[in-house]
Design a protein around this motif. Structure first.
Motif, PDB file in Angstrom:
ATOM      1  N   MET A   1      24.413  30.231 -16.073  1.00 57.28           N
ATOM      2  CA  MET A   1      23.526  29.831 -17.227  1.00 57.28           C
ATOM      3  C   MET A   1      23.178  28.516 -17.564  1.00 57.28           C
ATOM      4  O   MET A   1      23.910  27.675 -17.185  1.00 57.28           O
ATOM      5  CB  MET A   1      24.263  30.467 -18.414  1.00 57.28           C
ATOM      6  CG  MET A   1      24.514  31.664 -18.433  1.00 57.28           C
ATOM      7  SD  MET A   1      22.976  32.565 -19.217  1.00 57.28           S
ATOM      8  CE  MET A   1      23.410  33.722 -19.901  1.00 57.28           C
ATOM      9  N   SER A   2      21.927  28.227 -17.726  1.00 59.72           N
ATOM     10  CA  SER A   2      21.459  27.021 -18.020  1.00 59.72           C
ATOM     11  C   SER A   2      20.934  26.838 -19.628  1.00 59.72           C
ATOM     12  O   SER A   2      20.676  27.814 -20.140  1.00 59.72           O
ATOM     13  CB  SER A   2      20.091  26.556 -17.199  1.00 59.72           C
ATOM     14  OG  SER A   2      20.371  26.664 -16.073  1.00 59.72           O
ATOM     15  N   LYS A   3      21.023  25.479 -20.017  1.00 60.26           N
ATOM     16  CA  LYS A   3      20.756  25.263 -21.428  1.00 60.26           C
ATOM     17  C   LYS A   3      19.258  24.726 -21.484  1.00 60.26           C
ATOM     18  O   LYS A   3      18.958  23.887 -20.753  1.00 60.26           O
ATOM     19  CB  LYS A   3      21.697  24.242 -22.106  1.00 60.26           C
ATOM     20  CG  LYS A   3      23.107  24.469 -22.117  1.00 60.26           C
ATOM     21  CD  LYS A   3      24.012  23.696 -22.854  1.00 60.26           C
ATOM     22  CE  LYS A   3      25.627  24.036 -22.801  1.00 60.26           C
ATOM     23  NZ  LYS A   3      26.433  23.163 -23.240  1.00 60.26           N
ATOM     24  N   PRO A  13       2.743  27.277 -33.524  1.00 58.54           N
ATOM     25  CA  PRO A  13       3.346  28.059 -32.602  1.00 58.54           C
ATOM     26  C   PRO A  13       2.840  27.644 -31.253  1.00 58.54           C
ATOM     27  O   PRO A  13       3.750  27.897 -30.108  1.00 58.54           O
ATOM     28  CB  PRO A  13       3.191  29.447 -32.890  1.00 58.54           C
ATOM     29  CG  PRO A  13       2.641  29.546 -34.481  1.00 58.54           C
ATOM     30  CD  PRO A  13       2.230  28.089 -34.508  1.00 58.54           C
ATOM     31  N   ALA A  14       1.565  27.443 -30.853  1.00 60.32           N
ATOM     32  CA  ALA A  14       0.836  27.033 -29.768  1.00 60.32           C
ATOM     33  C   ALA A  14       1.380  26.066 -29.186  1.00 60.32           C
ATOM     34  O   ALA A  14       1.327  25.813 -27.993  1.00 60.32           O
ATOM     35  CB  ALA A  14      -0.522  27.222 -29.883  1.00 60.32           C
ATOM     36  N   SER A  15       2.243  25.016 -29.914  1.00 59.53           N
ATOM     37  CA  SER A  15       2.552  23.820 -29.247  1.00 59.53           C
ATOM     38  C   SER A  15       3.861  23.764 -28.855  1.00 59.53           C
ATOM     39  O   SER A  15       4.718  22.658 -28.753  1.00 59.53           O
ATOM     40  CB  SER A  15       2.243  22.720 -30.379  1.00 59.53           C
ATOM     41  OG  SER A  15       3.254  22.646 -31.374  1.00 59.53           O
ATOM     42  N   VAL A  16       4.442  25.072 -28.483  1.00 59.21           N
ATOM     43  CA  VAL A  16       5.744  25.141 -28.238  1.00 59.21           C
ATOM     44  C   VAL A  16       6.013  24.678 -26.646  1.00 59.21           C
ATOM     45  O   VAL A  16       5.222  25.234 -25.883  1.00 59.21           O
ATOM     46  CB  VAL A  16       6.395  26.427 -28.572  1.00 59.21           C
ATOM     47  CG1 VAL A  16       7.911  26.774 -28.216  1.00 59.21           C
ATOM     48  CG2 VAL A  16       6.638  26.574 -30.284  1.00 59.21           C
ATOM     49  N   THR A  17       7.078  23.956 -26.358  1.00 61.72           N
ATOM     50  CA  THR A  17       7.198  23.519 -25.131  1.00 61.72           C
ATOM     51  C   THR A  17       9.032  23.523 -25.155  1.00 61.72           C
ATOM     52  O   THR A  17       9.595  23.549 -25.997  1.00 61.72           O
ATOM     53  CB  THR A  17       6.583  22.367 -24.553  1.00 61.72           C
ATOM     54  OG1 THR A  17       6.720  22.039 -23.185  1.00 61.72           O
ATOM     55  CG2 THR A  17       7.293  20.972 -25.294  1.00 61.72           C
ATOM     56  N   PHE A  18       9.467  23.440 -23.680  1.00 57.69           N
ATOM     57  CA  PHE A  18      10.761  23.334 -23.594  1.00 57.69           C
ATOM     58  C   PHE A  18      11.263  22.471 -22.428  1.00 57.69           C
ATOM     59  O   PHE A  18      10.340  21.920 -21.550  1.00 57.69           O
ATOM     60  CB  PHE A  18      11.537  24.554 -23.264  1.00 57.69           C
ATOM     61  CG  PHE A  18      10.913  25.407 -22.115  1.00 57.69           C
ATOM     62  CD1 PHE A  18      11.862  25.335 -21.159  1.00 57.69           C
ATOM     63  CD2 PHE A  18       9.872  26.296 -22.258  1.00 57.69           C
ATOM     64  CE1 PHE A  18      11.249  25.897 -19.966  1.00 57.69           C
ATOM     65  CE2 PHE A  18       9.463  27.143 -21.026  1.00 57.69           C
ATOM     66  CZ  PHE A  18      10.172  26.689 -20.044  1.00 57.69           C
ATOM     67  N   ASP A  49      17.335  31.814 -16.608  1.00 59.98           N
ATOM     68  CA  ASP A  49      16.012  31.108 -16.114  1.00 59.98           C
ATOM     69  C   ASP A  49      15.024  31.018 -17.229  1.00 59.98           C
ATOM     70  O   ASP A  49      15.307  31.409 -18.415  1.00 59.98           O
ATOM     71  CB  ASP A  49      15.500  32.110 -15.007  1.00 59.98           C
ATOM     72  CG  ASP A  49      15.043  33.338 -15.483  1.00 59.98           C
ATOM     73  OD1 ASP A  49      14.930  33.759 -16.679  1.00 59.98           O
ATOM     74  OD2 ASP A  49      15.017  34.208 -14.623  1.00 59.98           O
ATOM     75  N   ASP A  50      14.042  30.286 -16.715  1.00 58.73           N
ATOM     76  CA  ASP A  50      12.907  29.902 -18.008  1.00 58.73           C
ATOM     77  C   ASP A  50      12.238  31.265 -18.883  1.00 58.73           C
ATOM     78  O   ASP A  50      12.083  31.050 -19.865  1.00 58.73           O
ATOM     79  CB  ASP A  50      11.638  29.198 -17.225  1.00 58.73           C
ATOM     80  CG  ASP A  50      11.801  28.010 -16.498  1.00 58.73           C
ATOM     81  OD1 ASP A  50      13.136  27.440 -16.703  1.00 58.73           O
ATOM     82  OD2 ASP A  50      11.050  27.290 -16.022  1.00 58.73           O
ATOM     83  N   GLU A  51      12.205  32.356 -18.068  1.00 59.71           N
ATOM     84  CA  GLU A  51      11.577  33.591 -18.745  1.00 59.71           C
ATOM     85  C   GLU A  51      12.757  33.930 -19.780  1.00 59.71           C
ATOM     86  O   GLU A  51      11.983  34.426 -20.815  1.00 59.71           O
ATOM     87  CB  GLU A  51      11.305  34.557 -17.789  1.00 59.71           C
ATOM     88  CG  GLU A  51      10.014  34.420 -16.751  1.00 59.71           C
ATOM     89  CD  GLU A  51       9.965  35.079 -15.673  1.00 59.71           C
ATOM     90  OE1 GLU A  51      10.213  36.423 -15.947  1.00 59.71           O
ATOM     91  OE2 GLU A  51       9.063  34.998 -14.761  1.00 59.71           O
ATOM     92  N   GLU A  52      13.724  34.052 -19.373  1.00 61.09           N
ATOM     93  CA  GLU A  52      14.739  34.504 -20.469  1.00 61.09           C
ATOM     94  C   GLU A  52      14.997  33.443 -21.591  1.00 61.09           C
ATOM     95  O   GLU A  52      15.065  33.957 -22.765  1.00 61.09           O
ATOM     96  CB  GLU A  52      16.185  34.691 -19.502  1.00 61.09           C
ATOM     97  CG  GLU A  52      17.237  35.191 -20.315  1.00 61.09           C
ATOM     98  CD  GLU A  52      18.567  35.227 -20.027  1.00 61.09           C
ATOM     99  OE1 GLU A  52      19.541  35.430 -20.733  1.00 61.09           O
ATOM    100  OE2 GLU A  52      18.856  35.345 -18.530  1.00 61.09           O
ATOM    101  N   ALA A  53      14.754  32.474 -21.445  1.00 62.52           N
ATOM    102  CA  ALA A  53      14.834  31.317 -22.329  1.00 62.52           C
ATOM    103  C   ALA A  53      13.534  31.388 -23.220  1.00 62.52           C
ATOM    104  O   ALA A  53      13.966  31.536 -24.414  1.00 62.52           O
ATOM    105  CB  ALA A  53      14.812  29.891 -21.655  1.00 62.52           C
ATOM    106  N   ILE A  54      12.672  31.629 -22.548  1.00 60.73           N
ATOM    107  CA  ILE A  54      11.385  31.878 -23.466  1.00 60.73           C
ATOM    108  C   ILE A  54      11.453  33.243 -24.626  1.00 60.73           C
ATOM    109  O   ILE A  54      11.201  33.193 -25.481  1.00 60.73           O
ATOM    110  CB  ILE A  54      10.189  31.883 -22.754  1.00 60.73           C
ATOM    111  CG1 ILE A  54       9.910  30.580 -22.216  1.00 60.73           C
ATOM    112  CG2 ILE A  54       8.960  32.405 -23.537  1.00 60.73           C
ATOM    113  CD1 ILE A  54       8.615  30.611 -21.060  1.00 60.73           C
ATOM    114  N   ALA A  55      12.070  34.306 -23.507  1.00 57.79           N
ATOM    115  CA  ALA A  55      12.101  35.649 -24.398  1.00 57.79           C
ATOM    116  C   ALA A  55      13.061  35.480 -25.804  1.00 57.79           C
ATOM    117  O   ALA A  55      12.856  35.839 -26.731  1.00 57.79           O
ATOM    118  CB  ALA A  55      12.652  36.575 -23.553  1.00 57.79           C
ATOM    119  N   LYS A  56      14.319  34.629 -25.506  1.00 59.52           N
ATOM    120  CA  LYS A  56      15.271  34.447 -26.404  1.00 59.52           C
ATOM    121  C   LYS A  56      14.617  33.655 -27.355  1.00 59.52           C
ATOM    122  O   LYS A  56      14.825  33.775 -28.641  1.00 59.52           O
ATOM    123  CB  LYS A  56      16.589  33.802 -26.020  1.00 59.52           C
ATOM    124  CG  LYS A  56      17.239  34.658 -25.102  1.00 59.52           C
ATOM    125  CD  LYS A  56      18.890  33.929 -24.754  1.00 59.52           C
ATOM    126  CE  LYS A  56      19.532  34.956 -23.854  1.00 59.52           C
ATOM    127  NZ  LYS A  56      20.913  34.070 -23.514  1.00 59.52           N
TER     128      LYS A  56
END
Length: 99
Positions: A1-3, A13-18, A49-56
């Protein structure tokens, strides 16, 4: 798992990044985002992964963000006027408005 750490500019909400916190450039990239007016949103997210982080992030942040928007003066006015317009529309169609 990554943080992962998420950032947003104002309440848009459109300006969200990670950023991936294990990246060697994490601290410098974080500093750049903060200089550009981004703010940290919540705590870090553990994900495979990135996709899971975005979904969470989306599952945990969409409702609180809409609640925050309703709490601002502009958001409250918008939701009040939307409710009035919906009620008027229903009355014009002959439907009963909820009480």
């Amino acid at each position: 798992m990554s943080k992962y750490q998420f950032f947003r500019q104002e309440q848009d909400p459109a300006s969200v990044t990670f950023l991936l916190m294990s990246s060697p450039s994490f601290l410098s990239e974080k500093a750049q985002l903060l200089e550009q007016g981004f703010e940290v949103v919540g705590d870090y997210i553990d994900a495979a992964d990135d996709e899971e982080a975005i979904a969470k992030f989306r599952s945990g942040m969409i409702e609180p963000l809409s609640e925050y928007t309703k709490a601002t003066e502009e958001g409250g006015l918008y939701y009040f006027l939307s409710g009035v317009a919906e009620s008027i529309g229903k009355r014009l169609k002959g439907e009963k408005a909820p009480r």
